[in-house]
Design a protein around this motif. Structure first.
Motif, short mmCIF file in Angstrom:
data_model
loop_
_atom_site.label_atom_id
_atom_site.label_comp_id
_atom_site.label_asym_id
_atom_site.label_seq_id
_atom_site.Cartn_x
_atom_site.Cartn_y
_atom_site.Cartn_z
N ASN A 10 -3.64 6.29 -0.67
CA ASN A 10 -3.70 5.36 -1.79
C ASN A 10 -3.77 3.90 -1.36
O ASN A 10 -3.94 3.02 -2.20
CB ASN A 10 -2.51 5.56 -2.72
CG ASN A 10 -2.68 6.80 -3.57
OD1 ASN A 10 -3.77 7.12 -4.00
ND2 ASN A 10 -1.60 7.51 -3.78
N GLU A 32 -5.43 0.73 -0.26
CA GLU A 32 -6.81 0.21 -0.32
C GLU A 32 -7.33 -0.23 1.04
O GLU A 32 -8.53 -0.18 1.29
CB GLU A 32 -6.88 -0.97 -1.29
CG GLU A 32 -6.64 -0.60 -2.74
CD GLU A 32 -7.74 0.25 -3.33
OE1 GLU A 32 -8.90 0.09 -2.91
OE2 GLU A 32 -7.44 1.08 -4.20
N ASN A 82 -7.21 1.24 3.76
CA ASN A 82 -7.61 2.38 4.60
C ASN A 82 -8.92 3.03 4.15
O ASN A 82 -9.29 4.07 4.66
CB ASN A 82 -6.50 3.44 4.60
CG ASN A 82 -5.21 2.91 5.14
OD1 ASN A 82 -5.18 1.98 5.94
ND2 ASN A 82 -4.10 3.48 4.69
N ARG A 83 -9.60 2.45 3.19
CA ARG A 83 -10.78 3.08 2.59
C ARG A 83 -11.90 3.39 3.58
O ARG A 83 -12.73 4.24 3.32
CB ARG A 83 -11.34 2.22 1.46
CG ARG A 83 -10.47 2.19 0.24
CD ARG A 83 -10.44 3.55 -0.43
NE ARG A 83 -9.53 3.53 -1.55
CZ ARG A 83 -8.33 4.10 -1.54
NH1 ARG A 83 -7.90 4.73 -0.49
NH2 ARG A 83 -7.56 4.05 -2.60
N ASP A 84 -11.95 2.69 4.71
CA ASP A 84 -13.05 2.95 5.64
C ASP A 84 -12.84 4.21 6.46
O ASP A 84 -13.76 4.68 7.11
CB ASP A 84 -13.29 1.74 6.55
CG ASP A 84 -12.05 1.28 7.27
OD1 ASP A 84 -10.93 1.57 6.80
OD2 ASP A 84 -12.19 0.62 8.32
N ARG A 141 -10.29 8.51 2.12
CA ARG A 141 -10.63 8.24 0.73
C ARG A 141 -10.43 9.49 -0.10
O ARG A 141 -10.39 10.61 0.41
CB ARG A 141 -12.07 7.75 0.63
CG ARG A 141 -13.09 8.77 1.09
CD ARG A 141 -14.48 8.18 1.17
NE ARG A 141 -15.42 9.21 1.63
CZ ARG A 141 -16.58 8.94 2.16
NH1 ARG A 141 -16.98 7.69 2.31
NH2 ARG A 141 -17.38 9.92 2.54
N ARG A 190 -4.60 12.39 -6.42
CA ARG A 190 -4.53 10.93 -6.45
C ARG A 190 -3.72 10.42 -7.64
O ARG A 190 -2.91 9.52 -7.50
CB ARG A 190 -5.96 10.38 -6.52
CG ARG A 190 -6.03 8.87 -6.69
CD ARG A 190 -7.45 8.39 -6.94
NE ARG A 190 -7.98 9.02 -8.14
CZ ARG A 190 -9.25 9.42 -8.26
NH1 ARG A 190 -10.11 9.25 -7.30
NH2 ARG A 190 -9.66 9.99 -9.37
#
Length: 174
Positions: A70, A72, A74-76, A79, A150
């Protein structure tokens, strides 16, 4: 709890004469109640309760994983799927290892992380073919669990670790 770690009340160090303004019987009664209360408080574990089957603390891989997914930032490399019931992680797991270390997990290998996924009964999505990278050349691994979503972090507490077969035999034979 070792005697040297008990409070003064539990060890009987406080005497009735040290309590001014109370009659001796009242002081003894009050000290008895305080000693019982102190003894019960000292029995409360400082850490999360251990799993009776694995004897490990319950700050679980699953809670840390949900928080990491959750985040943000770490999105790369991690996900959620569009519907929020599958997480996708970059297959080499390097970044996940770093994030788990920040949550107090040891610097385990990629295999130990996969072992955690399996021990908590996550399902790995695979169609049996060789992994195919996306348009950026990144290979993603997809994991799912019916209680890992999520939009429902409260469900994570329902995820239980598998019981080791050796430990299960020991518990059933007792």
């Amino acid at each position: 709890m070792p005697a040297h770690r008990k409070s003064g009340i539990a060890r009987g160090k406080i005497r009735p004469e040290k309590l001014p303004g109370l009659k001796p019987k009242e002081a003894l009664s009050l000290l008895g109640m305080l000693a019982q209360a102190a003894a019960s408080v000292e029995k409360i574990p400082a850490a999360a309760p251990a799993c009776p089957l694995t004897s490990r603390p319950n700050m679980l891989f699953t809670f840390a994983l949900h928080r990491i997914a959750n985040d943000e930032g770490n999105r790369d490399w991690i996900r959620w799927s569009s519907c929020g019931d599958v997480i996708e992680i970059v297959s080499d797991l390097v970044e996940l290892r770093r994030a788990l270390i920040r949550y107090g997990f040891g610097p385990g290998s990629a295999n130990s992380i996969k072992k955690n996924f399996n021990e908590y009964r996550f399902s790995k999505f695979s169609d049996g073919r060789k992994p195919v990278p996306d348009q950026d050349g990144v290979v993603w691994t997809k994991w799912s669990h019916c209680h890992f979503h999520r939009d429902h972090p409260e469900w994570v507490q329902n995820i239980k670790r598998k019981c080791p077969k050796k430990r299960l035999k020991q518990m059933t034979s007792d």
